[in-house]
Design an enzyme around this catalytic site. Sequence first.
Site, PDB file in Angstrom:
ATOM      1  CB  THR A 154      32.679  49.007  41.113  1.00 18.65           C
ATOM      2  OG1 THR A 154      33.119  49.777  39.690  1.00 18.65           O
ATOM      3  CG2 THR A 154      31.579  48.994  42.024  1.00 18.65           C
ATOM      4  CB  SER A 155      38.177  49.115  40.606  1.00 19.02           C
ATOM      5  OG  SER A 155      37.425  50.623  39.181  1.00 19.02           O
ATOM      6  NE  ARG A 156      40.916  43.397  40.857  1.00 19.69           N
ATOM      7  CZ  ARG A 156      40.271  43.212  40.109  1.00 19.69           C
ATOM      8  NH1 ARG A 156      38.073  44.111  40.115  1.00 19.69           N
ATOM      9  NH2 ARG A 156      39.528  42.635  39.041  1.00 19.69           N
ATOM     10  CG  HIS A 215      35.047  41.583  44.363  1.00 20.60           C
ATOM     11  ND1 HIS A 215      36.379  41.431  44.451  1.00 20.60           N
ATOM     12  CD2 HIS A 215      34.351  42.312  43.100  1.00 20.60           C
ATOM     13  CE1 HIS A 215      36.984  41.773  43.302  1.00 20.60           C
ATOM     14  NE2 HIS A 215      35.365  41.888  42.326  1.00 20.60           N
ATOM     15  CD  GLU A 265      37.904  42.254  47.552  1.00 18.63           C
ATOM     16  OE1 GLU A 265      37.429  40.890  46.700  1.00 18.63           O
ATOM     17  OE2 GLU A 265      37.773  43.148  47.298  1.00 18.63           O
ATOM     18  N   GLY A 321      38.159  53.825  30.610  1.00 11.80           N
ATOM     19  CA  GLY A 321      38.242  52.357  29.571  1.00 11.80           C
ATOM     20  C   GLY A 321      36.429  51.892  29.030  1.00 11.80           C
TER      21      GLY A 321
END
Length: 318
Positions: free
Chosen positions: A235-237, A285, A266, A155
């Site tokens: 680095t997404s979820r 994060h 988190e 994306g």
Amino acid sequence: MRIVVLDDYQRVARGYGPFDALPDADVEVLHEHLDDPDALVAALRGAQVVAAMRERTPFPAALFDRLPDLRLLITTGMANASIDLAAARAHGVTVCGTSLSGSARSSNTAELTWALILAVQRHVTTEDRALRDGRWQTTIGTDLNGATLGVLGLGRLGTQVARIGQAFDMRVIAWSANLTPERAAGAGVEYVDRDELFADSDVLTVHLKLSDRTTGLVGAAELARMKPSAVLINTSRGPIVDRNALVSALTAGTIAGAGLDVYDVEPLPAGDPLRGAPNTVLLPHLGYVTDRTYRVMYQQIVEDIEAWRAGAPLRVLS
């Protein structure tokens, strides 16, 4: 009007957000994360407005049941999988977000993705600690030039990460469930199937939205297809990658390392096995945590409150 701002770990919300511009507002900023539902309800009791930081604090239907005074919930970002939007509507709660425009929406996370890639491949944190302990040149790095970058999800963010890989003269490949060869070619990226992505990548970086379809998408079978010399970056979820499978692969040495900025829970609990996993670079994060992003987010939180009070809410999430 009582306003509560959640999860201001760095104690910067009042500096970035012009909360003083809100007349007759009692603003409370919470600096510690509240993961106990009873403690959270106690902290939010009587608040008409709550500002949540990303997906740190879930708002399920049961929580709305216990917050009868809540009328406006603001989340940083324009999507939040941790908020039950249907329950919010049923309880008469307006949910608004904040946004960045253009490339700014992805540049901060893309930059951090490459910080993690470089830190893992060149053992930056290991060498930093070694040097401070009086040692010199304790590791051997891995070249990116000529290596294969695998992008799971091409994306906006994945495309930006791919462009940087091309600047390193890497072969860039990509796959996702909805990606087509034509779209990949339009980004100058080679489309491969799912198995090829995991088998061929020297660096595999995850750039997907969390959903039922993507939860656990990178599991034991996928990690087993990767090269022993390959590294995984997320680095997404957190839940997109099976945490236990990743720890097992790192411990067994079936992959060479990982760089992570996101986790299932988190803040990352003290006893989480990832903390002890070898060959990892772990960040709290930080992908979106930049000065520019914070300026926009906190400014728009106040704008959302002002617009809602005026009867014309902005950036309403559907």
